[in-house]
Design an enzyme around this catalytic site. Structure first.
Site, mmCIF file in Angstrom:
data_model
loop_
_atom_site.group_PDB
_atom_site.id
_atom_site.type_symbol
_atom_site.label_atom_id
_atom_site.label_comp_id
_atom_site.label_asym_id
_atom_site.label_seq_id
_atom_site.Cartn_x
_atom_site.Cartn_y
_atom_site.Cartn_z
ATOM 1 N N ARG A 276 20.501 104.052 11.214
ATOM 2 C CA ARG A 276 20.864 102.742 11.749
ATOM 3 C C ARG A 276 20.512 102.638 13.227
ATOM 4 O O ARG A 276 20.127 101.572 13.714
ATOM 5 C CB ARG A 276 22.350 102.470 11.524
ATOM 6 C CG ARG A 276 22.758 101.071 11.986
ATOM 7 C CD ARG A 276 24.197 100.737 11.642
ATOM 8 N NE ARG A 276 24.352 100.406 10.242
ATOM 9 C CZ ARG A 276 25.075 101.097 9.378
ATOM 10 N NH1 ARG A 276 25.741 102.154 9.780
ATOM 11 N NH2 ARG A 276 25.161 100.752 8.119
ATOM 12 N N ALA A 277 20.620 103.751 13.956
ATOM 13 C CA ALA A 277 20.302 103.729 15.385
ATOM 14 C C ALA A 277 18.842 103.343 15.617
ATOM 15 O O ALA A 277 18.536 102.543 16.518
ATOM 16 C CB ALA A 277 20.591 105.102 16.000
#
Length: 700
Positions: A276-277
C-alpha cells in the site's frame, strides 16, 4: 460560535498539512490524511476549512446516499432513481464523534417494523452522509474498536453493510478519511493507521511574529466572520480554481518507469510493510505533479510524496516514533541521479505565486516555489543514554541493602539519585485480568458485557432496539398469538415481546503501575531488568486497549509520573527517564495509588482498575514503615482493588517482603522471571484465582 468555516487560505503556516489536504482534494484516491499534533494547533480548524474548497457533486433529488447520476448505484436503498431529478450540491463533510454508537456510523434498521410489517425501514448513518465527500474524525485514536472495525470495512470495500438478524442493507460509501489526534492521548490501531494515505505532524510555531498573526486573524474572524471571510474570498476562489485545474490535468500526468523505480527503492529501503505504501506514494507523487501544473512526475515529487506517505508505515513496534530519515531518503534517491528516462519537469509558462495562490499576507496554498517539506521528525522516545556506558556505583559489600546508596547526583526530593538506566528488551508477558464481569469500554483484557461478543442471554430493550435476540422474542410472543387473533402464517409481534441480546466480550482496564525507584532498586542490572518488565507490561496494556498510569516512589514521598492516559508511548518515555535513589516510602506509593484510583472512579466509573506494584517489598523512612505499608495495602484490598505484586528482590538471600505485601493486598506475587509468557516456573494464574483464595481466607 459561528457556523461559518474559517477560510482555508487564512490559515497561517501549516505548510505540510495544507499541502496534504489539497493533494487529497485533487486526488481522493490518495486515501486521506492523519493529522498528529499537540492540542491547540488548529488541526480541526484547518480540516473543516477544506470542505468549502471541494468541487460540487451531482446527485438525485431525494437520494440520501448521494448517488452519482453518471453512474448510479444499482443497490442504492433509495433507488431506482428513474423519476428523480438530478441536482448539484456542495460536497459534504460528515463528522464522527468519539462517543458515537455503531448505528450512528453505519445506520440503523427498525427491527420492530421489519418483524411486524416486513418493511426494511433503514435510517442512514454517517457513512452514507460522507459518500463522495469527507468523513472527519476528531480524536480518531480514541475511537472504540467497534467503530474502527466498521471504518476499516467501509474504507476497504467502498461500501457499508448493516446486518440485523437476517435483515441486510448495503450502500456505496467512498469518502476522504481525515482524522486528527493528539499522540499524548494514545496511539492508533495499526490496521486503521495504514488506511490513512498521508500523515502530517503539526506543532505550534515558535516564531513570535507568526504567533501574533495567528491570534490577530482569529480575533478578527470571531469578531465578524462574514467580513473576514469576504476579505479572503479571492484567495479561496483561486484555490478552488487551482484544485479544479489540477483534477482536470491529473489523468494526463505520466508516471514513468524511472519514477516507479524510485518509489519502489524508497519503500524497500525503509522496509515498509505491504504494497500500500508504494501505491499511495505513486498516487501522491502524481497529484503533486498535477498540483504544480506538470504532466510528468519528477524526483522531487517522489521525495515529497515519501515524506507524507511513509512516516506512519515504518514503525516496527508500538513504542517507535513515526518519522522518516531525510538523509537516508536523499541517499536512496541519489542512486538514480544518472537516470534520465524521465523528461525534465515543465511548468506552465506563466506560473508564479501571483497567478496560483493568495497574496504574501496569507498562506499561498503552495502556489509557486518548492512544495513545503514533510513533517518534522519528532522523537517520542529517548535514544540510548550515554550514561549506559558509565557504570553506576553498586552497594558496598556488607552494607544495609535497604539504606540509600551514595550516587553522584542529588534528587529533587532529597533522595540520592542514580542516572537513568536503559530498559532491558521487552518480552511477551502472561495475561492478568480483573475478576468478575464489568461493563467498561471494549478492550481485550477482562470479561465484560459489551455490544459485541458471544450471546449469553436476553433482556427487554433499553431505548432503541438494535441487537435483537430472535429466539427470545419469538418465545415471548408465542403464548399470545391466539389472544391477538392470529389467522395467517406470520407472527403477531408487539413492542413488549421484543428482546435484545445480552453479549459478553472483553473490556479494557485502567492499569496503574506503582514502581519502586528507591536506592534498594538502584543496582544497574537489576533496574534495567525491572524497567524491561514494566515496559513489557506496558506493551501488553497497549495490545489490550487499556488506559495506563504510573506512580513512582523514592526519597521522601511518591509522585504521579504519568496521570491515567491512553498513551502507552508516554508511559514508555517516562519509564526510560526514571531515575533511582534514596529511601523507600512504600506506604506513600500505595496511598498515592489509592487517591489516583479514587479520582478515576469518579471520572470513569465503568473502567475497572488493575494495580501493578513493582517492588522488592522493602520500606524505609519514618516509624514502623512496613506496618504503615501494610495498612495502606489493606485499604486498597478493602475496596476490592485487583492487584499484582511483581517481586524484584534479587540475590541469594531473600527477605520475602514482597510476599507479605501481596498478602496484605490480597494479590498474587510473581517474580520477574515468572512474568514471561513462556516461563516454565509455577505462577498464580490470574488475579481471580488469588482473590478467590484470599476471600475464603478472609471469611475464615
Amino acid at each position: 460560535m459561528s457556523s461559518t468555516p474559517y477560510p482555508f487560505a487564512a490559515v497561517v503556516g501549516m505548510d505540510s498539512l495544507r499541502l496534504a489536504l489539497l493533494l487529497n482534494a485533487v486526488s481522493p484516491a490518495v486515501g486521506g490524511v492523519l493529522v498528529r499534533g499537540e492540542k491547540g494547533t488548529a488541526k480541526t480548524t484547518t480540516v473543516r476549512a477544506l470542505s468549502a474548497l471541494l468541487p460540487e457533486v451531482g446527485t438525485y433529488t431525494g437520494c440520501r446516499f448521494a448517488c452519482d447520476p453518471a453512474a448510479p448505484d444499482p443497490g442504492c436503498p433509495d433507488g431506482p432513481h428513474t423519476d428523480d431529478a438530478p441536482l448539484t450540491r456542495p460536497a459534504k463533510m460528515a463528522e464522527l464523534p468519539v462517543g458515537a454508537s455503531e448505528d450512528r456510523l453505519v445506520g440503523s434498521l427498525d427491527i420492530e417494523r421489519a418483524l411486524s410489517d416486513g418493511v426494511k425501514a433503514f435510517e442512514p448513518g454517517l457513512l452514507a452522509a460522507a459518500h463522495r465527500g469527507v468523513l472527519y474524525v476528531d480524536e480518531v485514536n480514541l475511537l472504540g474498536d467497534h467503530l474502527v472495525d466498521s471504518l476499516l470495512d467501509a474504507a476497504a470495500t467502498g461500501s457499508a453493510h448493516i446486518e440485523r438478524e437476517g435483515v441486510s442493507v448495503r450502500h456505496a460509501s467512498r469518502f476522504l478519511l481525515v482524522g486528527t489526534m493528539n499522540p499524548e492521548e494514545g496511539e492508533l490501531r495499526p490496521q486503521l493507521l495504514d488506511r490513512f494515505g498521508l500523515t502530517v505532524e503539526v506543532a505550534a510555531s515558535r516564531e513570535p511574529d507568526e504567533r501574533v498573526e495567528v491570534v490577530r486573524r482569529r480575533l478578527a474572524f470571531d469578531e465578524d466572520p462574514a467580513a473576514f471571510t469576504a476579505k479572503w474570498a479571492a484567495e479561496e476562489d483561486a484555490l478552488r480554481e487551482r484544485i479544479a485545474a489540477a483534477r482536470a490535468l491529473l489523468p494526463a500526468v505520466r508516471l514513468g518507469d524511472g519514477a516507479l523505480r524510485r518509489i519502489a527503492a524508497v519503500c524497500a529501503g525503509f522496509e515498509v510493510d505491504g504494497m500500500r505504501a508504494d501505491i499511495v506514494t505513486a498516487r501522491t507523487a502524481t497529484a503533486l505533479a498535477a498540483w504544480d501544473g506538470r504532466t510528468d512526475v519528477a524526483t522531487e515529487d517522489v521525495r515529497q510524496a515519501a515524506l507524507l506517505a511513509l512516516p506512519h508505515r515504518r514503525r516496527r513496534a508500538p513504542f517507535d516514533a513515526p518519522g522518516l530519515d531525510e538523509a537516508k531518503l536523499d541517499e536512496i534517491l541519489s542512486q538514480f541521479e544518472d537516470e534520465d528516462d524521465d523528461p525534465e519537469p515543465e511548468g506552465p509558462e506563466d506560473s508564479g505565486p501571483e497567478d496560483n495562490g493568495p497574496d504574501d499576507n496569507g498562506p499561498d496554498g503552495d502556489g509557486g516555489g518548492e512544495p513545503p517539506r514533510g513533517p518534522e521528525q519528532e522523537a517520542e522516545l529517548p535514544a540510548q543514554r550515554e550514561t549506559e556506558e558509565q557504570p553506576a556505583p553498586e552497594p558496598s559489600e556488607g552494607a544495609d541493602p535497604a539504606a540509600p546508596q551514595e550516587t553522584p547526583a542529588q534528587g529533587a526530593q532529597g533522595a540520592q539519585e542514580a542516572p537513568p538506566v536503559a530498559a532491558a528488551a521487552p518480552f511477551r508477558t502472561r495475561k492478568f485480568d480483573v475478576p468478575g464481569l464489568g461493563e467498561g469500554a471494549a478492550g481485550r483484557r477482562s470479561r465484560s458485557r459489551t455490544p459485541h461478543g458471544r450471546t449469553t442471554g436476553s433482556r427487554r430493550p433499553r431505548g432503541v432496539l438494535s441487537r435483537l435476540h430472535l429466539a427470545a422474542t419469538v418465545q415471548a410472543a408465542a403464548p399470545h398469538q391466539r389472544a391477538r387473533g392470529r389467522t395467517g402464517r406470520g407472527l403477531v409481534v408487539r413492542r413488549d415481546d421484543l428482546r435484545e441480546a445480552v453479549r459478553e466480550g472483553r473490556e479494557g482496564n485502567l492499569v496503574l503501575f506503582v514502581v519502586d525507584a528507591s536506592g534498594s532498586m538502584a543496582a544497574r542490572k537489576r533496574m534495567s531488568a525491572v524497567k524491561g518488565a514494566v515496559l513489557s507490561l506496558l506493551l501488553d496494556a497497549y495490545q489490550r486497549r487499556d488506559k495506563i498510569g504510573m506512580i513512582t516512589f523514592r526519597g521522601s514521598g511518591a509522585e504521579v509520573a504519568l496521570p491515567p492516559t491512553s498513551s502507552v508511548d508516554a508511559g514508555a518515555a517516562r519509564l526510560e527517564k526514571l531515575p533511582t535513589g534514596g529511601r523507600t516510602p512504600l506506604a506513600a506509593g500505595l496511598l498515592q495509588a489509592h487517591e489516583v484510583l479514587r479520582v478515576e472512579r469518579l471520572r470513569d466509573p465503568s473502567r475497572r482498575p488493575l494495580l501493578v506494584v513493582v517492588t522488592d517489598g522493602r520500606a524505609t523512612g519514618g516509624p514502623e514503615p512496613l506496618a504503615r505499608a501494610a495498612r495502606a495495602a489493606g485499604l486498597l484490598a478493602a475496596e476490592g482493588t485487583a492487584s499484582i505484586v511483581v517481586d524484584c528482590e534479587a540475590g541469594p538471600v531473600r527477605l520475602g517482603l514482597a510476599a507479605e505485601l501481596g498478602h496484605s493486598l490480597l494479590a498474587p506475587v510473581v517474580t520477574l522471571d515468572e512474568l514471561r509468557a513462556d516461563s516454565v516456573s509455577a505462577l498464580v494464574r490470574t488475579v481471580r484465582n488469588s482473590n478467590n483464595g484470599n476471600t475464603s481466607r478472609r471469611a475464615a
